[in-house]
Enzyme design. Sequence first.
Site, mmCIF file in Angstrom:
data_model
loop_
_atom_site.group_PDB
_atom_site.id
_atom_site.type_symbol
_atom_site.label_atom_id
_atom_site.label_comp_id
_atom_site.label_asym_id
_atom_site.label_seq_id
_atom_site.Cartn_x
_atom_site.Cartn_y
_atom_site.Cartn_z
ATOM 1 N N HIS A 110 0.830 -0.967 0.025
ATOM 2 C CA HIS A 110 -0.204 -0.229 -0.199
ATOM 3 C C HIS A 110 0.937 1.247 0.093
ATOM 4 C CE1 HIS A 110 0.525 0.975 4.389
ATOM 5 N NE2 HIS A 110 0.531 -0.152 4.500
ATOM 6 N N CYS A 133 2.678 -5.429 6.574
ATOM 7 C CA CYS A 133 2.426 -5.084 5.202
ATOM 8 C C CYS A 133 3.510 -4.251 4.838
ATOM 9 C CB CYS A 133 0.892 -4.309 5.209
ATOM 10 S SG CYS A 133 -0.557 -5.397 5.739
#
Length: 420
Positions: free
Chosen positions: A339, A358
């Site tokens: 992201h 992440c």
Amino acid sequence: MALGTTLAPSASAAPAAQVATPGLAAAIREEAGGDIKRFYAARAYKPLWVRAGKVGPEAVTLLGYLSTAARDDLKSSSYDLEKLEELIARARGGDPQALARADVALSTAFARYVRDMRSPGKAKMDYADKSLRPKKADADDVLRAAAFPKDFGAYIKNMGWMSEHYVRLRTLMGRALAEGASKDAMARLHLNLDRARILPGPYTYHIVVDASSGQLYYYGGGKRAGTMKVVVGAPETQTPMLAGKLQWAILNPYWNVPDYLAQKSIAPKVLAGRSLASLRMEALSDWGPNPRKLDASEIDWRAVAAGDQALRLRELPGGANSMGRVKFLFPNDEGIYLHDTPERALLKKPDRHFSNGCIRLENASALGQWLLHRSINTKSKTPEQAVALPVEVPVYLTYITAITTDRGLAFRNDVYGRDS
């Protein structure tokens, strides 16, 4: 084992310079068998290694690899180098039968070598998409992948069937063997080599995230298409060794706050006087697809702070959202995705192990354009716009600590403790 790109056309056609004379084609047809014969049959029995009546220089390069197979944790004796050298010598006279025997023998040895190199070693990888799990390829598959590039010589010279990370570590292995590196260092290097062994070559469209260096690489068409810095998992929330296929881009995403952050960070702020609105967050009734937005009076923040009550919180979309403007998803049980991020300062640090597992991207727009084949629309403010990628793109999360220095073999700090 992805030896070639799924986006490429058939690899049966040989370069124009490798057209076989009728006598050579007939000799190859007679000499080849099994998987090897299927490969040659698909290309009208044109040679792979012979050009203009001579065995090409790629054969010498292959013999060099086979003679140094110890760098691959393989044995040179497995490939009968003396027989290959003898067949190449006999082919120098230009006899079609001798040329055919040399060409077929080189193809046979090459296919076996590639399959041996790509056999999984001791490195552990979780495959969220089972189709990415390494498989033993047919010789036909190995040879078709080699015949596809326009420049066969460059493919062989650059080890185009292997990741650039593997090629680098193979060179480092040769240096470590020559310099007599310690037993512990060699064991650690072998483990790193095995991690790189299961990565695809550059003719497969894919992404590699190295959680050791905090770098992302993306590949396709036989070359590296780009690289960027990334922020990866902290030691206590590690980015896993994981492989899957990216399928979606989510524009203007929400950020679902992990339970431990709702308890340790958000609840204390609210109890100290902050409102969810000021934090650009909202509380929802459940984790289902159609949750109800909760009123402030319905939330027992002391219970949340004490860990006695779980609460679904999500941060509203926008430039300050922890997900930034876009996230890229691939199905996996770890809840891992790639992201954008508004926290640009972390990307400037030499050690970028700060995330909850992440991957935060330095340049999400560039990666998005490569994945989508068009620019990402960042002007729309509609939340959670799901955009399917034109093709699913494999992503490999790995951990490679071995590096080359002026003094030879060295290692980055083993932040995750995976080398021991």
